[in-house]
Design an enzyme around this catalytic site. Structure first.
Site, PDB file in Angstrom:
ATOM      1  N   GLN A  15      30.770  73.778  69.030  1.00  9.81           N
ATOM      2  CA  GLN A  15      30.121  72.503  69.596  1.00  9.81           C
ATOM      3  C   GLN A  15      30.930  71.367  68.552  1.00  9.81           C
ATOM      4  OE1 GLN A  15      25.887  72.983  68.051  1.00  9.81           O
ATOM      5  NE2 GLN A  15      26.552  73.264  66.005  1.00  9.81           N
ATOM      6  N   GLY A  16      30.406  70.219  68.769  1.00  7.55           N
ATOM      7  CA  GLY A  16      30.776  69.117  67.849  1.00  7.55           C
ATOM      8  C   GLY A  16      32.512  68.878  67.873  1.00  7.55           C
ATOM      9  N   ILE A  17      32.992  68.522  66.872  1.00 10.26           N
ATOM     10  CA  ILE A  17      34.692  68.423  66.860  1.00 10.26           C
ATOM     11  C   ILE A  17      35.310  69.383  67.314  1.00 10.26           C
ATOM     12  CG2 ILE A  17      36.489  67.684  65.279  1.00 10.26           C
ATOM     13  CD1 ILE A  17      34.359  66.060  63.690  1.00 10.26           C
ATOM     14  N   ASP A  36      33.687  80.903  66.933  1.00 10.40           N
ATOM     15  CA  ASP A  36      32.446  80.477  66.184  1.00 10.40           C
ATOM     16  C   ASP A  36      31.723  81.664  65.796  1.00 10.40           C
ATOM     17  OD1 ASP A  36      31.112  77.391  66.288  1.00 10.40           O
ATOM     18  OD2 ASP A  36      29.573  78.974  66.224  1.00 10.40           O
ATOM     19  N   TYR A 146      29.442  68.282  49.052  1.00 14.47           N
ATOM     20  CA  TYR A 146      30.159  68.105  50.210  1.00 14.47           C
ATOM     21  C   TYR A 146      31.403  67.306  49.786  1.00 14.47           C
ATOM     22  CZ  TYR A 146      31.600  66.659  54.879  1.00 14.47           C
ATOM     23  OH  TYR A 146      32.225  66.401  55.994  1.00 14.47           O
ATOM     24  N   LYS A 150      35.406  68.755  50.074  1.00 15.46           N
ATOM     25  CA  LYS A 150      36.325  68.116  50.814  1.00 15.46           C
ATOM     26  C   LYS A 150      37.486  67.435  49.972  1.00 15.46           C
ATOM     27  CE  LYS A 150      34.432  69.127  54.802  1.00 15.46           C
ATOM     28  NZ  LYS A 150      35.142  70.146  55.601  1.00 15.46           N
ATOM     29  N   PRO A 182      26.198  67.607  66.624  1.00 13.12           N
ATOM     30  CA  PRO A 182      25.107  68.304  66.206  1.00 13.12           C
ATOM     31  C   PRO A 182      24.880  68.416  64.644  1.00 13.12           C
ATOM     32  CG  PRO A 182      26.154  69.447  67.838  1.00 13.12           C
ATOM     33  CD  PRO A 182      27.084  68.317  67.530  1.00 13.12           C
ATOM     34  N   SER A 183      25.694  68.249  64.034  1.00 15.06           N
ATOM     35  CA  SER A 183      25.769  68.449  62.526  1.00 15.06           C
ATOM     36  C   SER A 183      25.099  67.080  61.976  1.00 15.06           C
ATOM     37  CB  SER A 183      27.115  68.461  61.787  1.00 15.06           C
ATOM     38  OG  SER A 183      27.136  68.393  60.502  1.00 15.06           O
ATOM     39  N   ARG A 187      21.817  66.257  59.701  1.00 14.04           N
ATOM     40  CA  ARG A 187      21.531  65.162  58.549  1.00 14.04           C
ATOM     41  C   ARG A 187      20.690  64.064  58.719  1.00 14.04           C
ATOM     42  NH1 ARG A 187      27.690  63.680  58.056  1.00 14.04           N
ATOM     43  NH2 ARG A 187      27.902  65.005  59.783  1.00 14.04           N
TER      44      ARG A 187
END
Length: 249
Positions: A15-17, A36, A146, A150, A182-183, A187
């Site tokens: 999903q997402g990116i 996934d 996070y 990163k 979705p992430s 959040r």
């Protein structure tokens, strides 16, 4: 067809990116392994040209190594798997710290170690690591682990680029701002629960911090990943590509 003839692995492609990038790369002619942890998310790829799927837990070294052996030599690795923890250091347990560092950073160690030998033997390759503007680039509230993880991704990417620049293996990271996904929905829900704001108020808060006036789209990140995967970026390595709608200005 900028990726014609290339074999690419994308993690967290459910999903997402990750999904937007896997679809975009396949459309550009690549054979894409979309992986996934959740097999149900991969079912959406059934019938999509140029895409193969496999469940993969990037937290398991043996599983990553077995998958790499099955796939064989690849041209591009896009490490997209990650997790965004909500909270400051006083609301962050050691277990949460360890999990985030494992998924956001050590998983890249695993996948790169597994696929790099094939790239070296072939004499070329591109590795794309998902970082974030919330890192060495910009401080963000309630994103302590996070941002730390990163920042580590950016450091890892640059160090690898320096190690292998003479071997024609390129390493670059992508540093998004706030992207519709979705992430992000998770959040927004977390912020709403922690602050008492409505979900819409929490969402508006995320939009307001983007100087460009909107959230980013997963497809916009995918376009950058496609460029870094293609031969058009053959002179690009060791970079942290900022794509954040002006958030870090």
């Amino acid at each position: 067809m900028r990726l014609q003839g290339k074999t690419i692995v994308v993690t967290a492609a459910g999903q997402g990116i990750g999904r937007a990038t896997a679809l975009g790369m396949a459309k550009e002619g690549a054979t894409v392994w979309a992986t996934d942890l959740n097999p149900d998310l991969l079912k959406a790829y059934e019938g999509v040209a140029n895409i193969k799927t496999s469940t993969l837990n990037v937290l398991k070294t043996d599983e990553v190594n077995a998958f790499a052996k099955k796939v064989g030599t690849i041209d591009v690795l896009f490490n997209c798997a990650g997790f965004v923890h909500q909270g400051d250091i006083m609301h962050l347990s050691e277990d949460e710290w360890d999990f985030s560092m494992d998924l956001n950073v050590k998983s890249m160690y695993r996948t790169i170690r597994a696929f790099l030998p094939g790239m070296l033997e072939k004499g070329q390759g591109s590795v794309i690591n998902m970082a974030s503007a919330a890192s060495t680039i910009k401080g963000a509230p309630n994103r302590v682990i996070y941002s730390a993880s990163k920042a580590a991704v950016i450091g890892l990417t640059r160090a690898l680029a320096a190690d292998y620049v003479s071997r024609n293996i390129r390493f670059n990271s992508i540093c998004p701002g706030t992207i519709e996904s979705p992430s992000l929905g998770e959040r927004i829900q977390a912020v709403s629960s922690q602050t008492g704001k409505t979900v819409q108020e929490a969402r508006d808060q995320f939009i307001a911090r983007q100087p460009i006036g909107r959230l980013g789209k997963a497809e916009e990140i995918a376009y950058l990943a496609i460029y870094l995967a293609s031969d058009e970026s053959a002179f690009t390595t060791g970079t942290a590509q900022i794509i954040d709608g002006g958030w870090s200005l």
